[in-house]
Design an enzyme around this catalytic site. Sequence first.
Site, PDB file in Angstrom:
ATOM      1  N   THR A  30      -2.364  89.647 -61.205  1.00 24.72           N
ATOM      2  CA  THR A  30      -2.631  88.217 -61.034  1.00 24.72           C
ATOM      3  C   THR A  30      -3.539  87.669 -62.131  1.00 24.72           C
ATOM      4  O   THR A  30      -3.440  86.488 -62.489  1.00 24.72           O
ATOM      5  CB  THR A  30      -3.254  87.925 -59.652  1.00 24.72           C
ATOM      6  OG1 THR A  30      -4.422  88.731 -59.485  1.00 24.72           O
ATOM      7  CG2 THR A  30      -2.256  88.231 -58.531  1.00 24.72           C
ATOM      8  N   TRP A 101      -7.818 104.553 -61.257  1.00 23.38           N
ATOM      9  CA  TRP A 101      -9.082 104.885 -60.613  1.00 23.38           C
ATOM     10  C   TRP A 101      -9.610 103.577 -60.030  1.00 23.38           C
ATOM     11  O   TRP A 101     -10.278 102.799 -60.709  1.00 23.38           O
ATOM     12  CB  TRP A 101     -10.069 105.460 -61.619  1.00 23.38           C
ATOM     13  CG  TRP A 101      -9.647 106.771 -62.195  1.00 23.38           C
ATOM     14  CD1 TRP A 101      -9.993 108.013 -61.758  1.00 23.38           C
ATOM     15  CD2 TRP A 101      -8.791 106.972 -63.337  1.00 23.38           C
ATOM     16  NE1 TRP A 101      -9.409 108.978 -62.547  1.00 23.38           N
ATOM     17  CE2 TRP A 101      -8.657 108.371 -63.517  1.00 23.38           C
ATOM     18  CE3 TRP A 101      -8.109 106.104 -64.210  1.00 23.38           C
ATOM     19  CZ2 TRP A 101      -7.887 108.925 -64.534  1.00 23.38           C
ATOM     20  CZ3 TRP A 101      -7.331 106.646 -65.227  1.00 23.38           C
ATOM     21  CH2 TRP A 101      -7.228 108.028 -65.381  1.00 23.38           C
ATOM     22  N   GLY A 228      18.949  88.285 -65.197  1.00 21.96           N
ATOM     23  CA  GLY A 228      18.559  86.884 -65.224  1.00 21.96           C
ATOM     24  C   GLY A 228      17.686  86.510 -64.047  1.00 21.96           C
ATOM     25  O   GLY A 228      17.300  87.353 -63.242  1.00 21.96           O
ATOM     26  N   ALA A 253       3.322  93.667 -68.474  1.00 25.97           N
ATOM     27  CA  ALA A 253       3.022  92.387 -67.818  1.00 25.97           C
ATOM     28  C   ALA A 253       4.191  91.419 -67.867  1.00 25.97           C
ATOM     29  O   ALA A 253       3.986  90.205 -67.772  1.00 25.97           O
ATOM     30  CB  ALA A 253       1.792  91.758 -68.455  1.00 25.97           C
ATOM     31  N   GLY A 255       6.612  90.564 -65.698  1.00 22.91           N
ATOM     32  CA  GLY A 255       6.707  89.690 -64.525  1.00 22.91           C
ATOM     33  C   GLY A 255       5.515  88.769 -64.392  1.00 22.91           C
ATOM     34  O   GLY A 255       5.666  87.600 -64.005  1.00 22.91           O
ATOM     35  N   ASP A 256       4.334  89.266 -64.716  1.00 23.46           N
ATOM     36  CA  ASP A 256       3.121  88.449 -64.637  1.00 23.46           C
ATOM     37  C   ASP A 256       3.191  87.291 -65.627  1.00 23.46           C
ATOM     38  O   ASP A 256       2.807  86.158 -65.308  1.00 23.46           O
ATOM     39  CB  ASP A 256       1.882  89.290 -64.958  1.00 23.46           C
ATOM     40  CG  ASP A 256       1.827  90.589 -64.176  1.00 23.46           C
ATOM     41  OD1 ASP A 256       2.372  90.631 -63.056  1.00 23.46           O
ATOM     42  OD2 ASP A 256       1.246  91.567 -64.689  1.00 23.46           O
TER      43      ASP A 256
END
Length: 306
Positions: A30, A101, A228, A253, A255-256
């Site tokens: 996020t 971690w 797509g 990253a 998708g972010d």
Amino acid sequence: MKRIVIYGECMVELRTESAQTLTKSYAGDTYNSAVYLKRCLPSSSVSFLTAIGADFLSDELMFNMGENEINTDYVFRSVSRNLGLYMIRNDEHGERNFAYWRSQSAATQTFTLLEETKTSIHCDWFYFSGISIAILDVPQRESLFAVIDELAKNGSKIVFDPNYRASLWDTKEDAQYWTERAYQVSDLTFPGADDHLMLYGHRTADDIFSYLANKNIDEIVVKNGSVGVHILEGKEQRIVPVERVEQVIDTTAAGDAFNGGYLAARLSGKKPVESASYGAKVAATVITYPGAIIPLIDFNNHIPTL
């Protein structure tokens, strides 16, 4: 100015450069979206809701947020816990392998600290992910949903990406329960085809749309890799092709970055199809560089602001 609050965890990222060399940065699903949203739509107010430690790495993260123009009003300090950490190594195709971690991550205490400080959240949009839920214990998950319910009552739009990571959940059934809770309170969602295949066995975008049909979600954006982006707004379904990339360096990253670009475009007034095309361009740029968050100068050379 649109006010967006994005909740989650930002960790220390250690990326393998060679057998003897690691590169340090700061990232998290996020947080990556928050940075890319702000870069794409500089006029927006992007706040990150999280908890960090009192250590020097947490201090560095605060500077990092400042450099990326992320508002830190909702960043809380824990005196007993520090930042989580992960190490990443990519294969020759850009696919990633992680080691984590994070069991003592301060972000797992976010809603305890929010309640202790009696802080109220105000925003036009609130964004969270399945990872954001998974790192919390059950009482704090309930606190998260109480915050979401209050925000929704006050007119905030809720955005959710399931971002399923099996290792963060006790059982698949537990993940399904909390993912269902999140879908039920969301106005805009970003289900990933891979996530739904692993979590529910859904094999097509139509399977996902059918599953979400009774959730009263206004806008569903299914990310399906090179196939797509499938968008369902009301009863209208569209398919948007993704950008072709000749050489993928790091998919960490993707998708972010898409989510950040899509949200930025929607907040600037663009329609879903235009927003998906813009988000796809952001993702296609990001995966041609190593690391979750690419240098600002390189980003600006490829992506026009909105």
